[in-house]
Design an enzyme around this catalytic site. Structure first.
Site, mmCIF file in Angstrom:
data_model
loop_
_atom_site.group_PDB
_atom_site.id
_atom_site.type_symbol
_atom_site.label_atom_id
_atom_site.label_comp_id
_atom_site.label_asym_id
_atom_site.label_seq_id
_atom_site.Cartn_x
_atom_site.Cartn_y
_atom_site.Cartn_z
ATOM 1 N N ASP A 126 18.953 -3.082 -7.517
ATOM 2 C CA ASP A 126 19.322 -2.923 -6.116
ATOM 3 C C ASP A 126 18.149 -2.231 -5.450
ATOM 4 O O ASP A 126 17.661 -1.209 -5.933
ATOM 5 C CB ASP A 126 20.622 -2.155 -5.907
ATOM 6 N N ARG A 155 20.401 -13.034 -7.608
ATOM 7 C CA ARG A 155 20.261 -14.398 -7.097
ATOM 8 C C ARG A 155 19.044 -14.511 -6.171
ATOM 9 O O ARG A 155 18.806 -15.552 -5.587
ATOM 10 C CB ARG A 155 21.521 -14.810 -6.324
HETATM 11 P P1 ITT Z 1 20.653 -9.629 -5.429
HETATM 12 O O1 ITT Z 1 21.687 -8.634 -4.964
HETATM 13 O O2 ITT Z 1 21.246 -10.928 -5.879
HETATM 14 O O3 ITT Z 1 19.701 -9.043 -6.423
HETATM 15 P P2 ITT Z 1 19.588 -9.293 -2.748
HETATM 16 O O4 ITT Z 1 18.436 -9.898 -2.007
HETATM 17 O O5 ITT Z 1 20.921 -9.266 -2.039
HETATM 18 O O6 ITT Z 1 19.721 -10.040 -4.165
HETATM 19 P P3 ITT Z 1 19.513 -6.415 -2.674
HETATM 20 O O7 ITT Z 1 20.915 -6.275 -2.269
HETATM 21 O O8 ITT Z 1 18.966 -5.475 -3.702
HETATM 22 O O9 ITT Z 1 19.200 -7.868 -3.254
HETATM 23 O O10 ITT Z 1 18.625 -6.338 -1.354
HETATM 24 C C1 ITT Z 1 17.275 -6.232 -1.477
HETATM 25 C C2 ITT Z 1 16.615 -6.561 -0.155
HETATM 26 O O11 ITT Z 1 15.608 -5.552 0.091
HETATM 27 C C3 ITT Z 1 15.871 -7.882 -0.255
HETATM 28 O O12 ITT Z 1 16.685 -8.950 0.171
HETATM 29 C C4 ITT Z 1 14.672 -7.637 0.653
HETATM 30 O O13 ITT Z 1 15.043 -7.825 1.987
HETATM 31 C C5 ITT Z 1 14.393 -6.140 0.442
HETATM 32 N N1 ITT Z 1 13.447 -5.945 -0.671
HETATM 33 C C6 ITT Z 1 13.715 -5.454 -1.913
HETATM 34 N N2 ITT Z 1 12.619 -5.456 -2.688
HETATM 35 C C7 ITT Z 1 11.631 -5.966 -1.911
HETATM 36 C C8 ITT Z 1 10.281 -6.244 -2.146
HETATM 37 O O14 ITT Z 1 9.724 -6.060 -3.340
HETATM 38 N N3 ITT Z 1 9.573 -6.753 -1.142
HETATM 39 C C9 ITT Z 1 10.127 -6.976 0.064
HETATM 40 N N4 ITT Z 1 11.396 -6.776 0.356
HETATM 41 C C10 ITT Z 1 12.159 -6.260 -0.625
#
Ligand code: ITT
Length: 199
Positions: free
Chosen positions: A70, A9
């Protein structure tokens, strides 16, 4: 591949993943395309556990192959934090600004040479037939003392990419998708699909 559900999301991820899947999948859907897509509780201790949980639930719900990302930021001097808590580092409903503010605060007294960090991405691919595969990507960098750049999402403005001299948020979408943790995991996913003759 004809159809794939991407179980995220996060709008920033969806933009990057759509570009990364462009020539691999005919039709990509995500939770916002469904009225009643389940809320998935991310209670795993590792990126792997959470990615698998999201992909399994998405595949079960949709009856389609599913991919879940993730990912997060791992800071050495913070013992790997925020890690699997990256999305909610500053609290359950924290936004990127609040998470970045906490990160700056935690690193406040840490000198530049001790600010090594990495972005990690674990992709889980699950199909209704029972296939389960994980693909991992990692990119190294350093935590900046102030935000730089307008691109990307999450912690990108505070992450100085090793060897680039620019923050992740100072890269274009194409540049980020050429080097990022997510791009590296997708490269492995692409190789897997090719090996399995799924593309
Ligand atoms: P979904 O679970 O719905 O995919 P989420 O944002 O909760 O969305 P995650 O649990 O995987 O996803 O958390 C990932 C977090 O890590 C994201 O919200 C960012 O704060 C950080 N993150 C991940 N990839 C990143 C990127 O490419 N650039 C900057 N921050 C990133």
């Amino acid at each position: 591949m004809k159809q794939l559900v991407v179980a995220t999301r996060n709008k920033g991820k969806i933009i990057e993943i759509t570009a990364l899947l462009a020539d691999l999948v005919d039709q990509v859907s995500s939770p916002s395309d469904y009225a009643d897509f389940p809320e998935i509780v991310e209670d795993g201790a590792t990126f792997e556990e959470n990615a698998l949980k999201k992909a399994r639930e998405a595949s079960l719900f949709s009856g389609l192959p599913a991919l879940a990302d993730d990912s997060g930021l791992v800071v050495d001097v913070l013992n790997g934090a925020p890690g699997v808590f990256s999305a909610r580092y500053a609290g359950a409903n924290a936004d990127d600004a609040a998470n970045n503010a906490r990160l700056l605060n935690e690193c406040h007294h840490v000198t530049e040479e001790h600010r090594q960090a990495a972005f990690v991405c674990v992709l889980a691919f699950v199909t209704p037939e029972g296939v389960e595969r994980l693909f991992t990507g990692r990119v190294a960098g350093r935590i900046l003392s102030a935000a730089r750049g307008e691109g990307g999402f999450g912690y990108d403005p505070l992450f100085l990419v090793d060897g680039f001299g620019r923050s992740m948020a100072e890269l274009t979408l194409e540049e980020k998708n050429g080097i990022s943790h997510r791009a590296q995991a997708f490269e492995k996913f692409r190789d897997y699909l090719a090996t399995m003759s799924m593309i």
